[in-house]
Design a protein around this motif. Structure first.
Motif, PDB file in Angstrom:
ATOM      1  N   VAL A  73       0.856  -1.181   0.000  1.00 53.13           N
ATOM      2  CA  VAL A  73       0.000   0.000   0.000  1.00 53.13           C
ATOM      3  C   VAL A  73       0.890   1.227   0.000  1.00 53.13           C
ATOM      4  O   VAL A  73       1.736   1.382   0.886  1.00 53.13           O
ATOM      5  CB  VAL A  73      -0.931   0.022   1.229  1.00 53.13           C
ATOM      6  N   VAL A  74       0.719   2.087  -0.973  1.00 49.24           N
ATOM      7  CA  VAL A  74       1.507   3.314  -1.062  1.00 49.24           C
ATOM      8  C   VAL A  74       0.701   4.447  -0.441  1.00 49.24           C
ATOM      9  O   VAL A  74      -0.319   4.865  -0.979  1.00 49.24           O
ATOM     10  CB  VAL A  74       1.864   3.643  -2.520  1.00 49.24           C
ATOM     11  N   GLY A  75       1.152   4.926   0.705  1.00 51.76           N
ATOM     12  CA  GLY A  75       0.460   5.998   1.411  1.00 51.76           C
ATOM     13  C   GLY A  75      -0.105   5.516   2.734  1.00 51.76           C
ATOM     14  O   GLY A  75      -0.869   4.546   2.769  1.00 51.76           O
ATOM     15  N   ALA A  76       0.286   6.182   3.836  1.00 46.54           N
ATOM     16  CA  ALA A  76      -0.159   5.767   5.172  1.00 46.54           C
ATOM     17  C   ALA A  76      -1.142   6.771   5.757  1.00 46.54           C
ATOM     18  O   ALA A  76      -1.173   6.969   6.968  1.00 46.54           O
ATOM     19  CB  ALA A  76       1.040   5.594   6.101  1.00 46.54           C
ATOM     20  N   SER A  77      -1.937   7.397   4.889  1.00 45.88           N
ATOM     21  CA  SER A  77      -3.016   8.235   5.388  1.00 45.88           C
ATOM     22  C   SER A  77      -4.116   7.336   5.913  1.00 45.88           C
ATOM     23  O   SER A  77      -3.980   6.111   5.963  1.00 45.88           O
ATOM     24  CB  SER A  77      -3.550   9.133   4.273  1.00 45.88           C
ATOM     25  N   LEU A  78      -5.246   7.912   6.310  1.00 43.51           N
ATOM     26  CA  LEU A  78      -6.353   7.090   6.786  1.00 43.51           C
ATOM     27  C   LEU A  78      -6.800   6.091   5.722  1.00 43.51           C
ATOM     28  O   LEU A  78      -7.108   4.938   6.035  1.00 43.51           O
ATOM     29  CB  LEU A  78      -7.514   7.987   7.202  1.00 43.51           C
ATOM     30  N   ALA A  79      -6.839   6.520   4.460  1.00 47.34           N
ATOM     31  CA  ALA A  79      -7.251   5.606   3.391  1.00 47.34           C
ATOM     32  C   ALA A  79      -6.287   4.432   3.287  1.00 47.34           C
ATOM     33  O   ALA A  79      -6.705   3.268   3.186  1.00 47.34           O
ATOM     34  CB  ALA A  79      -7.337   6.355   2.064  1.00 47.34           C
ATOM     35  N   GLY A  80      -4.992   4.706   3.310  1.00 43.25           N
ATOM     36  CA  GLY A  80      -4.011   3.637   3.211  1.00 43.25           C
ATOM     37  C   GLY A  80      -4.065   2.681   4.386  1.00 43.25           C
ATOM     38  O   GLY A  80      -3.962   1.460   4.224  1.00 43.25           O
ATOM     39  N   LEU A  81      -4.245   3.222   5.591  1.00 44.15           N
ATOM     40  CA  LEU A  81      -4.324   2.366   6.773  1.00 44.15           C
ATOM     41  C   LEU A  81      -5.560   1.473   6.731  1.00 44.15           C
ATOM     42  O   LEU A  81      -5.499   0.283   7.055  1.00 44.15           O
ATOM     43  CB  LEU A  81      -4.341   3.232   8.033  1.00 44.15           C
ATOM     44  N   GLY A  91      -7.036 -12.040   5.178  1.00 41.56           N
ATOM     45  CA  GLY A  91      -6.000 -13.061   5.161  1.00 41.56           C
ATOM     46  C   GLY A  91      -4.751 -12.723   4.387  1.00 41.56           C
ATOM     47  O   GLY A  91      -3.887 -13.586   4.207  1.00 41.56           O
ATOM     48  N   TYR A  92      -4.606 -11.477   3.939  1.00 41.88           N
ATOM     49  CA  TYR A  92      -3.420 -11.071   3.190  1.00 41.88           C
ATOM     50  C   TYR A  92      -2.435 -10.371   4.118  1.00 41.88           C
ATOM     51  O   TYR A  92      -2.801  -9.878   5.191  1.00 41.88           O
ATOM     52  CB  TYR A  92      -3.797 -10.130   2.045  1.00 41.88           C
ATOM     53  N   TYR A  93      -1.200 -10.318   3.689  1.00 40.05           N
ATOM     54  CA  TYR A  93      -0.184  -9.539   4.400  1.00 40.05           C
ATOM     55  C   TYR A  93      -0.021  -8.211   3.679  1.00 40.05           C
ATOM     56  O   TYR A  93       0.224  -8.168   2.471  1.00 40.05           O
ATOM     57  CB  TYR A  93       1.152 -10.281   4.441  1.00 40.05           C
ATOM     58  N   ALA A  94      -0.173  -7.112   4.395  1.00 44.43           N
ATOM     59  CA  ALA A  94      -0.125  -5.777   3.794  1.00 44.43           C
ATOM     60  C   ALA A  94       1.079  -5.002   4.324  1.00 44.43           C
ATOM     61  O   ALA A  94       1.260  -4.889   5.543  1.00 44.43           O
ATOM     62  CB  ALA A  94      -1.415  -5.010   4.095  1.00 44.43           C
ATOM     63  N   LYS A  95       1.865  -4.490   3.405  1.00 43.15           N
ATOM     64  CA  LYS A  95       3.004  -3.634   3.754  1.00 43.15           C
ATOM     65  C   LYS A  95       2.660  -2.211   3.316  1.00 43.15           C
ATOM     66  O   LYS A  95       2.405  -1.972   2.136  1.00 43.15           O
ATOM     67  CB  LYS A  95       4.273  -4.122   3.068  1.00 43.15           C
ATOM     68  N   VAL A  96       2.652  -1.283   4.255  1.00 44.76           N
ATOM     69  CA  VAL A  96       2.284   0.107   3.975  1.00 44.76           C
ATOM     70  C   VAL A  96       3.547   0.943   3.882  1.00 44.76           C
ATOM     71  O   VAL A  96       4.383   0.932   4.803  1.00 44.76           O
ATOM     72  CB  VAL A  96       1.356   0.669   5.079  1.00 44.76           C
ATOM     73  N   ILE A  97       3.691   1.642   2.772  1.00 43.94           N
ATOM     74  CA  ILE A  97       4.857   2.491   2.528  1.00 43.94           C
ATOM     75  C   ILE A  97       4.462   3.946   2.757  1.00 43.94           C
ATOM     76  O   ILE A  97       3.485   4.438   2.183  1.00 43.94           O
ATOM     77  CB  ILE A  97       5.383   2.313   1.083  1.00 43.94           C
ATOM     78  N   GLU A  98       5.232   4.631   3.597  1.00 40.70           N
ATOM     79  CA  GLU A  98       4.929   6.014   3.947  1.00 40.70           C
ATOM     80  C   GLU A  98       6.114   6.910   3.599  1.00 40.70           C
ATOM     81  O   GLU A  98       7.259   6.617   3.973  1.00 40.70           O
ATOM     82  CB  GLU A  98       4.619   6.109   5.440  1.00 40.70           C
ATOM     83  N   LYS A  99       5.837   7.993   2.890  1.00 41.86           N
ATOM     84  CA  LYS A  99       6.907   8.899   2.476  1.00 41.86           C
ATOM     85  C   LYS A  99       7.504   9.648   3.660  1.00 41.86           C
ATOM     86  O   LYS A  99       8.719   9.859   3.738  1.00 41.86           O
ATOM     87  CB  LYS A  99       6.357   9.892   1.445  1.00 41.86           C
ATOM     88  N   ASP A 100       6.663  10.085   4.601  1.00 41.20           N
ATOM     89  CA  ASP A 100       7.139  10.886   5.725  1.00 41.20           C
ATOM     90  C   ASP A 100       7.829  10.006   6.757  1.00 41.20           C
ATOM     91  O   ASP A 100       7.463   8.850   6.959  1.00 41.20           O
ATOM     92  CB  ASP A 100       5.968  11.618   6.396  1.00 41.20           C
ATOM     93  N   ASP A 101       8.807  10.585   7.434  1.00 42.82           N
ATOM     94  CA  ASP A 101       9.477   9.894   8.535  1.00 42.82           C
ATOM     95  C   ASP A 101       8.619   9.955   9.782  1.00 42.82           C
ATOM     96  O   ASP A 101       7.909  10.925  10.022  1.00 42.82           O
ATOM     97  CB  ASP A 101      10.839  10.538   8.828  1.00 42.82           C
ATOM     98  N   ASP A 102       8.712   8.917  10.607  1.00 40.24           N
ATOM     99  CA  ASP A 102       7.976   8.906  11.870  1.00 40.24           C
ATOM    100  C   ASP A 102       8.350  10.081  12.748  1.00 40.24           C
ATOM    101  O   ASP A 102       7.531  10.625  13.469  1.00 40.24           O
ATOM    102  CB  ASP A 102       8.273   7.615  12.644  1.00 40.24           C
ATOM    103  N   GLU A 103       9.596  10.484  12.679  1.00 40.12           N
ATOM    104  CA  GLU A 103      10.091  11.475  13.630  1.00 40.12           C
ATOM    105  C   GLU A 103      10.004  12.897  13.102  1.00 40.12           C
ATOM    106  O   GLU A 103      10.472  13.829  13.741  1.00 40.12           O
ATOM    107  CB  GLU A 103      11.548  11.153  13.989  1.00 40.12           C
ATOM    108  N   SER A 226       8.189   3.687   7.281  1.00 43.24           N
ATOM    109  CA  SER A 226       8.225   5.139   7.094  1.00 43.24           C
ATOM    110  C   SER A 226       9.506   5.553   6.379  1.00 43.24           C
ATOM    111  O   SER A 226      10.487   4.812   6.330  1.00 43.24           O
ATOM    112  CB  SER A 226       8.133   5.840   8.452  1.00 43.24           C
ATOM    113  N   GLY A 227       9.486   6.767   5.853  1.00 41.73           N
ATOM    114  CA  GLY A 227      10.666   7.310   5.200  1.00 41.73           C
ATOM    115  C   GLY A 227      10.993   6.648   3.885  1.00 41.73           C
ATOM    116  O   GLY A 227      12.163   6.617   3.481  1.00 41.73           O
ATOM    117  N   CYS A 228       9.976   6.116   3.173  1.00 40.41           N
ATOM    118  CA  CYS A 228      10.179   5.477   1.864  1.00 40.41           C
ATOM    119  C   CYS A 228       9.255   6.129   0.842  1.00 40.41           C
ATOM    120  O   CYS A 228       8.044   6.160   1.047  1.00 40.41           O
ATOM    121  CB  CYS A 228       9.891   3.980   1.929  1.00 40.41           C
ATOM    122  N   LYS A 229       9.820   6.604  -0.232  1.00 43.10           N
ATOM    123  CA  LYS A 229       9.035   7.255  -1.279  1.00 43.10           C
ATOM    124  C   LYS A 229       8.991   6.370  -2.516  1.00 43.10           C
ATOM    125  O   LYS A 229      10.031   5.919  -3.012  1.00 43.10           O
ATOM    126  CB  LYS A 229       9.651   8.610  -1.627  1.00 43.10           C
TER     127      LYS A 229
END
Length: 561
Positions: A73-81, A91-103, A226-229
């Motif tokens: 999933v590209v984007g960790a906004s509410l829609a992405g989450l 039953g799937y494994y989802a990896k969420v990619i977020e451009k912004d850093d956590d910190e 986080s931190g991945c574009k």
């Protein structure tokens, strides 16, 4: 079927009895063993191996090796989450990619500095701190967001207990149709007495997103990086098979590929996936079509300010305001702290709009907007003066009596309606799914985006669960999923574009009918009930024209005018 949380059972068959040892692929989720007969039979077949237990983490690690069950999933906004939750529940494994850093401390919100001379309590200080930490990728988070009744129901189905947790953090939970008061050209329209019998959640976007994110992080089958574009879409054998990402400078700035059986685009209005797919099609790497971007823009600019309401109103002022709104006097001096007030010009008489919106910890978000190029100011003096210019003085009076806890209002102009109809293309992209604002982004001034994301995620979860087993995300499967999502957002899209077209003067027959429904709702309780439920996203908008009873009552009301 899954066993109780924490353990899976795996059966190993003895080759001397069966003649072969079945080879389970690494992504295979071993069948659960639930009855004593199954356990005894497989234990006897397995000899000394019998039935062994593996930890949930070990099995999930094995499950996640293969791309066949993996989605990214590209984007960790509410829609992405929320779409990640939908796939994880299926039953799937989802990896969420977020451009912004956590910190990262929402440096985009440089206007959120609190006024030093304002006395605010700890809850209000926390709410202000959330706004200050707004992620760079979500500039709209500082503005009004409403979790409508339909969206609240969908969210609580996907993540049970979330609404209770938000309410525990002092969010406002009420039947919006009972506390929502609208003024057009100086005239207050009657509010609903019956309501929709389902609560809307009124809170800031950062509170809602933080609560959902904390719950998603606790779910098995979901990880957030986080931190991945995302820099490009990987196309192999005529299908999307993953994305190329680049980490942020603070994480080394390296580039790598992430493979997946499905790429979900939840990167918002500025999504670049359509361009990447178009470039790949032009180069002959994929045989796919890109739908045109539908745009309707009425040039709305919003300015939003976080404020602390007055502790009470003078009895005379409270009574006068109540009499203007409800046509009755009252000595309730705190009613304004739990009311949503909207005041606006009709399209032919002006271009200004104001909204007073209560959020958590007894705070207000005050939104002022201008249409067709009108721009509300962001400085405090100009903001207050703009509020006084609205058709009715009530919002202006309340804003001037309140205290601003920010030094400047946050302003945004990205309010156009835009949509790509991926469900209607002749040649869909295998392995690609658009979601949230990347698929359909109506004007945010109507407060439907968060609810649309929850309802869409619930719809796609039901589709995946109903399909049974692991899907192969070919072109037809992706077209079908886009169709499910399109049906879930059609009502919100029609409502936003219809109201915006009325501001521009060019209306269709459907636009006129929806306006007639709103007028009929002022004099007909049955129509008002149906309109309120449709606008709260509890029922499809099409019920307003598919119900013979509603159509007959609307036409009767128009003939009586």
């Amino acid at each position: 079927m899954l066993l109780p949380r924490g353990r899976y059972y795996k059966a190993r068959l003895n080759s001397s009895l069966v003649g072969f040892v079945p080879h389970y692929p690494s992504h295979y989720r071993y069948p659960s063993i639930t009855t004593p007969r199954q356990i005894l039979f497989l234990a006897l077949c397995g000899g000394s191996d019998g039935v062994t237990r593996e930890s949930r983490e070990d099995v999930e690690h094995n499950n996640n090796i293969s791309n066949r069950e993996n989605v990214v999933v590209v984007g960790a906004s509410l829609a992405g989450l929320l779409v990640a939750v939908a796939f994880a529940r299926a039953g799937y494994y989802a990896k969420v990619i977020e451009k912004d850093d956590d910190e990262e401390d929402g440096c985009s919100n440089c206007n959120s500095n609190s006024s030093n001379n304002i006395d605010i309590d700890n809850g209000q200080r926390t709410a202000l701190a959330r706004l200050r930490r707004t992620r760079v990728g979500t500039p709209q988070a500082r503005h009004v967001h409403t979790l409508l009744a339909g969206g609240a129901c969908a969210l609580d189905e996907l993540l049970p207990g979330t609404l209770r947790e938000i309410e525990d953090q002092h969010a406002v939970k009420a039947d919006l149709t009972k506390i929502f008061h609208v003024n057009v050209d100086g005239h207050w329209l009657p509010s609903s007495d019956e309501g929709v019998r389902s609560d809307t959640v009124l809170c800031s976007r950062p509170l809602l997103e933080a609560t959902v994110r904390s719950r998603v992080l606790q779910m098995p089958g979901i990880s957030i990086e986080s931190g991945c574009k995302a820099t490009s879409l990987i196309i192999e054998n005529g299908a999307a098979t993953g994305i190329t990402v680049r980490s942020s400078k603070r994480r080394g700035g390296s580039t790598r590929d992430i493979k997946a059986s499905l790429v979900i685009d939840a990167s918002g209005r500025g999504s670049r996936f359509a361009r990447w797919i178009g470039d790949a099609a032009a180069c002959g790497n994929i045989s796919a079509d890109v739908p045109q971007l539908e745009i309707l823009d009425v040039g709305i600019t919003e300015a939003t300010l976080l404020m602390k309401p007055p502790d009470d109103m003078p009895k005379a002022a409270a009574s006068a305001a109540m009499e203007r709104i409800f046509a009755k006097s009252s000595e309730d001096v705190a009613w304004h702290r739990r009311a949503v007030l909207r005041c606006e010009h009709s399209p032919e008489k002006g271009r200004r709009y104001g909204l007073l919106y209560p959020v958590e910890s007894n705070l207000w978000l005050v939104c002022l907007a201008g249409v067709n190029g009108e721009r509300p100011p962001s400085d405090l003096d100009g903001f207050f003066e703009y509020a006084r210019s609205l058709p009715d003085p009530l919002i202006g009076d309340l804003v001037c009596a309140a205290e601003a806890v920010q030094q400047r209002a946050a302003r945004i102009s990205s309010t156009r309606n835009q949509r790509r109809r991926w469900e209607s293309v002749d040649r869909p992209v295998p392995g690609y799914l658009a979601f949230g604002d990347a698929l359909c982004a109506p004007n945010p001034i109507y407060g439907q985006g968060v609810s649309m994301a929850a309802i869409s995620a619930r719809a796609i979860c039901a589709h995946l669960t109903g399909a049974g087993g692991t899907l192969v995300f070919n072109a037809e499967t992706c077209r079908c999923m886009h169709g499910v999502l399109a049906r879930s957002v059609d009502g919100a899209w029609i409502r936003a574009t219809s109201f915006d077209r009325s501001r521009m003067g060019g209306v269709t027959l459907l636009d006129r009918y929806l306006t007639a429904c709103s007028r009929a709702g002022l004099v007909d309780r049955t129509v008002r009930w149906q309109v309120d439920r449709a606008f709260s996203l509890l029922e499809p908008l099409r019920t307003l024209w598919l119900s013979p009873q509603v159509v007959a009552r609307v036409l009767a009301a128009e003939l009586r005018r």
